[in-house]
Scaffold this active site. Structure first.
Site, PDB file in Angstrom:
ATOM      1  N   ASP A 125       0.851  -1.184   0.000  1.00 30.14           N
ATOM      2  CA  ASP A 125       0.000   0.000   0.000  1.00 30.14           C
ATOM      3  C   ASP A 125       0.887   1.235   0.000  1.00 30.14           C
ATOM      4  OD1 ASP A 125      -3.105   0.428   0.358  1.00 30.14           O
ATOM      5  OD2 ASP A 125      -2.067   2.120   1.280  1.00 30.14           O
ATOM      6  N   THR A 126       0.388   2.295  -0.622  1.00 30.57           N
ATOM      7  CA  THR A 126       1.144   3.543  -0.757  1.00 30.57           C
ATOM      8  C   THR A 126       0.283   4.712  -0.299  1.00 30.57           C
ATOM      9  OG1 THR A 126       2.373   2.652  -2.634  1.00 30.57           O
ATOM     10  CG2 THR A 126       2.355   5.044  -2.405  1.00 30.57           C
TER      11      THR A 126
END
Length: 188
Positions: free
Chosen positions: A68-69
């Site tokens: 995830d970013t």
């Protein structure tokens, strides 16, 4: 021989793994991507990557990759914009400033769970209202943390980066490759 499983529907993560020569199966997670208010960004991305990984089953010879970013401006996590107005707000905030992009990665086998995060600093040029409006009209702001994609037309906003470009795209590829090698997975 171990098999790689990508726990994501992200076209960018899929493209990056293909670019590096990995063969893998896509098995997306249906996890709720919720973080607690006030959670530090490095903890938030690790939490989200772990939650995604927990929602995907792996067999004995598989390694699951979940990631995830988030984009962080002034300590505030900027998610994926809900509408044009929020995308415009995000781009105005990021204009002529430096912000951070954190990507968290979780590698899960049927016996282990390993996580790490990578932080990259991104500096934007000053953006005019016309540039922001034109970018929003492209539709490129949607489904991207902070309302921009560095790998597309959003690259025109970037003056410089300090850190891992591919982490900003959504997957710190060189670090992932080293961790996968340790787990017995190699590119073709």
């Amino acid at each position: 021989m171990k098999r790689l499983v990508l726990g994501s529907q992200s076209p960018r993560r899929k493209e990056l793994l293909e670019l590096a020569g990995y063969e893998f199966e896509v098995r997306p997670s249906n996890a709720d991507e919720v973080i607690e208010e006030g959670m530090p960004p490095e903890e938030a991305v690790l939490h989200l990557a772990r939650v995604k990984a927990e929602n995907v089953k792996v067999d004995e010879n598989e390694v699951l990759l979940a990631s995830d970013t988030v984009v962080v401006y002034n300590g505030e996590i900027l998610g994926k914009p809900k509408d044009d107005q929020e995308a415009r707000k995000y781009l105005r905030l990021l204009s002529d400033t430096t912000h951070e992009v954190y990507t968290g990665v979780c590698l899960k086998t049927n016996q282990t769970v390993d996580t790490f995060d990578v932080k990259t600093e991104v500096t934007f040029f000053r953006l005019s209202e016309n540039e922001i409006d034109a970018y929003i009209r492209t539709g490129d702001a949607w489904d991207k943390a902070g309302g921009y994609g560095i790998q597309g037309k959003g690259s025109l906003f970037v003056e410089k980066i300090h850190g891992d470009y591919y982490s900003v795209v959504g997957l710190p590829l060189s670090r992932v490759a080293r961790e996968l090698k340790r787990l017995g997975i190699f590119p073709e």
